[in-house]
Design an enzyme around this catalytic site. Structure first.
Site, PDB file in Angstrom:
ATOM      1  CB  ALA A 100      -0.913  -0.009   1.220  1.00  0.00           C
TER       2      ALA A 100
ATOM      3  N   GLY B 279       2.154   5.011   0.979  1.00  0.00           N
ATOM      4  CA  GLY B 279       2.334   5.646   2.283  1.00  0.00           C
ATOM      5  C   GLY B 279       3.606   5.169   2.967  1.00  0.00           C
ATOM      6  CB  ILE B 280       5.401   6.518   5.922  1.00  0.00           C
ATOM      7  CG1 ILE B 280       5.688   7.864   5.253  1.00  0.00           C
ATOM      8  CG2 ILE B 280       6.562   6.104   6.810  1.00  0.00           C
ATOM      9  CD1 ILE B 280       5.756   9.032   6.214  1.00  0.00           C
ATOM     10  CE  LYS B 281       8.046  -0.729   2.358  1.00  0.00           C
ATOM     11  NZ  LYS B 281       9.186  -1.619   2.035  1.00  0.00           N
ATOM     12  N   GLY B 282       4.577   1.226   8.058  1.00  0.00           N
ATOM     13  CA  GLY B 282       4.354   1.273   9.491  1.00  0.00           C
ATOM     14  C   GLY B 282       5.400   0.487  10.261  1.00  0.00           C
ATOM     15  CG  MET B 283       7.890   2.199  13.016  1.00  0.00           C
ATOM     16  SD  MET B 283       8.526   3.232  14.361  1.00  0.00           S
ATOM     17  CE  MET B 283       7.108   4.247  14.687  1.00  0.00           C
TER      18      MET B 283
ATOM     19  CE  LYS C 132      -4.010  -1.060   9.408  1.00  0.00           C
ATOM     20  NZ  LYS C 132      -4.689   0.075  10.102  1.00  0.00           N
TER      21      LYS C 132
ATOM     22  CG  ASP D 103     -16.238  -1.738  11.437  1.00  0.00           C
ATOM     23  OD1 ASP D 103     -15.606  -2.275  12.362  1.00  0.00           O
ATOM     24  OD2 ASP D 103     -17.359  -2.132  11.059  1.00  0.00           O
TER      25      ASP D 103
END
Length: 575
Positions: A315, A317-321, A336, A371
């Site tokens: 996806a 965007g900045i990759k999540g931690m 996710k 949701d």
């Protein structure tokens, strides 16, 4: 003996479902009483109890059946016979689609490693297989011949909230005026004009909603009438014709309604005719049948897979931690997965992250939190996975992956509506949209606060922008209840050493929050930064946060209306 076990299994699953739906309806029927008594905490607690029902009853059914059919748990022939007998037993039921979903939930819990299997489960039946029944018992009908005044008076009379009105006559004239200004200036009523209002009232938080439609100008015009109940009495707050506002009231960011319905598919079909661009699974979610909503979503997803060819990819965007996020470009959903290892400074466990998502699932989302649906053993065709995504998955969530022939099996994943990450949106939008969006960003944070949610990490990358340009929070790993936080002013340095200290010279507890520091990271875009700081100056004031906190601790429900203040009939001070 096996035949007896098949019948007993069918009986046990049906008993579990009947227990669930009976309790669901009992809790739903309590909503009018909470509205009448203005018991808002009771309304919310009742909502949370209803949300827990499904999983509790599936687990109870699973435990009962494990003792009865232990040796047949993984026997496909046995379960095929069970499904066949179950189908016969539920034939003709008004809630057949929900009963089928309950069966799917039970067998997934019992059958070891079960993939989606059409011979053992109800994969494609659902809403479209429900018999289309007459709408007639579903709504009140008001003919054109009555005239506008009589129609409005009749609607108000048909819905008695068993509580004193603030000013019923004023409400009637507000509604008449709104209809004349919005509808009758554009369309002419004639003998074909008719108005229908659902008999069931939709309750959520502090509000009760009537939902209806009027046939005029050769088409159906939907509307919603919200009622509120203040210490001065019940009153009509506004009349909503705007389809965008109506869609938002049924949004994936809103908690589910408490609404009585004997035939769920009938209610969904009516709502679909009123709010036509909402998908079937969203409408089932909205009326509280979120587990069947999940089933309908999955059916829609399978259909989309069959009719598309693009590949799943990482996806934007900045990759999540904490989370690895991927999507199918042609489908409006992100997937996710909780990482095997978290990047510093994140220190929580995978279970703690799952617990945060459970909090969101049970909490009032006030239109500001997305949701999610949670899936286990989620199957994807391996040839649809982009090589770059496959490498990312192996590197970050390898423990959740299993490869079986031509499939990728994901042991645990959340699905969520796709949005444009706020940081990316602000990089590309014009100045006017940027100003509107940063206003929304601050409103989202403050409305979450009033719902007793502190987002924790409030960086713009953790928020998304919807198609209607509404800002929604979607990163839940650091959320906390606002009442658990300690909002502080930063101590003023008293010495040279304190002024030039390389790290804070004062003690900081784990739940301490210094709103003055929010300015350091909240907005990067220079031409709207000062505008945001000025527009939302309360965000940086610890006293403001503490004032919200104190109201929450006193038990107040700080209601966020799902429609703009400027369309309300009365100013706040009059009610």
């Amino acid at each position: 003996m096996e035949k007896d076990l098949i019948h007993l299994t069918v009986e046990q699953v049906l008993t579990g479902y009947d227990n669930y739906i009976k309790s669901f309806q009992e809790l739903t029927r309590k909503a009018p009483g909470f509205f009448r008594k203005r018991d808002w905490s009771g309304m919310q607690n009742n909502h949370r109890l209803r949300l827990r029902l499904y999983k509790d009853e599936v687990n109870a059914t699973k435990l009962r059946l494990e003792q009865i059919i232990n040796e047949y748990l993984g026997d496909s022939v046995f379960w095929m016979e069970v499904k066949k007998n179950y189908s016969n037993a539920i034939s003709g039921r008004k809630d057949i689609e929900l009963v089928e979903t309950f069966f799917n939930s039970v067998i997934r819990k019992l059958y070891p490693g079960l993939a989606i299997n059409e011979s053992l489960m109800y994969v494609h039946e659902g809403f479209n297989s429900c018999e289309v029944r007459s709408y007639e018992p579903l709504y009140h009908t008001y003919p054109y011949e009555w005239g506008l005044q009589k129609i409005i008076r009749s609607i108000i009379a048909d819905f008695d909230f068993e509580a004193p009105y603030l000013n019923k006559e004023a409400d009637i004239q507000f509604l008449v005026k709104a209809i004349r200004e919005v509808i009758l200036k554009r369309y002419r009523a004639d003998e074909s004009t008719i108005t229908q209002v659902l008999r069931s009232v939709f309750y959520r938080n502090k509000a009760a909603y009537l939902i209806g439609r009027t046939f005029i100008g050769g088409k159906w015009m939907p509307f919603i009438i919200p009622f509120l109940h203040s210490p001065k009495g019940v009153y009509v707050d506004t009349l909503i014709f705007d389809p965008k506002i109506m869609a938002h009231m049924f949004s994936f960011t809103r908690s589910y309604f408490m609404v009585e319905t004997e035939i769920p598919s009938q209610m969904v079909a009516f709502l679909n005719s009123v709010i036509s661009h909402k998908q079937i699974h969203e409408l089932y979610n909205a009326i509280g049948f979120n587990k069947h909503g999940k089933t309908e979503f999955y059916r829609d997803f399978l259909s989309h897979l069959e009719n598309s060819q693009d590949q799943f990819e990482i996806a934007e965007g900045i990759k999540g931690m904490v989370m690895t996020v991927f999507t199918l470009p042609s489908y409006n959903i992100v997937f996710k997965m909780i990482k095997d290892y978290f990047d510093p400074p994140k220190t929580m466990t995978r279970q703690e992250v799952r617990d945060k998502y459970k909090i969101v699932g049970l909490h009032d989302r006030v239109g500001r939190m997305a949701d999610t649906h949670e899936f286990e053993e989620f199957h994807l065709p391996l040839n649809r996975i982009h090589p770059q995504l496959l490498t990312e998955l192996r590197n970050t969530v390898n423990s959740l992956l299993e490869f079986n022939n031509n499939e990728l099996i994901i042991r645990h994943v959340y699905t969520e509506r796709k949005m444009i990450p706020l940081n990316i949106y602000l990089e590309t939008c014009n100045l006017e949209d940027a100003k509107q969006t940063v206003e929304e960003y601050g409103n989202a944070i403050l409305q979450l606060a009033k719902a007793n949610i502190f987002p924790g990490d409030m960086m713009t990358k953790n928020f998304g922008v919807t198609r209607q340009k509404r800002v929604v929070f979607y990163d839940y790993d650091e959320i906390e209840f606002l009442t658990d936080m300690n909002f502080r002013w930063k101590p003023k340095p008293q010495s040279y050493e304190e002024i030039y200290a390389s790290s804070p010279w004062y003690e900081i507890a784990s739940n301490d929050v210094f709103p003055e520091d929010f300015k350091k990271f909240m907005i990067g875009r220079k031409d709207v930064k000062e505008y945001f700081f000025d527009y939302h100056k309360d965000l940086f004031n610890p006293d403001y946060w503490m004032s919200i906190q104190n109201k929450l601790k006193k038990g107040e429900l700080l209601h966020a209306l799902p429609y703009p203040n400027n369309i309300r009939f009365r100013p706040e001070e009059e009610v």
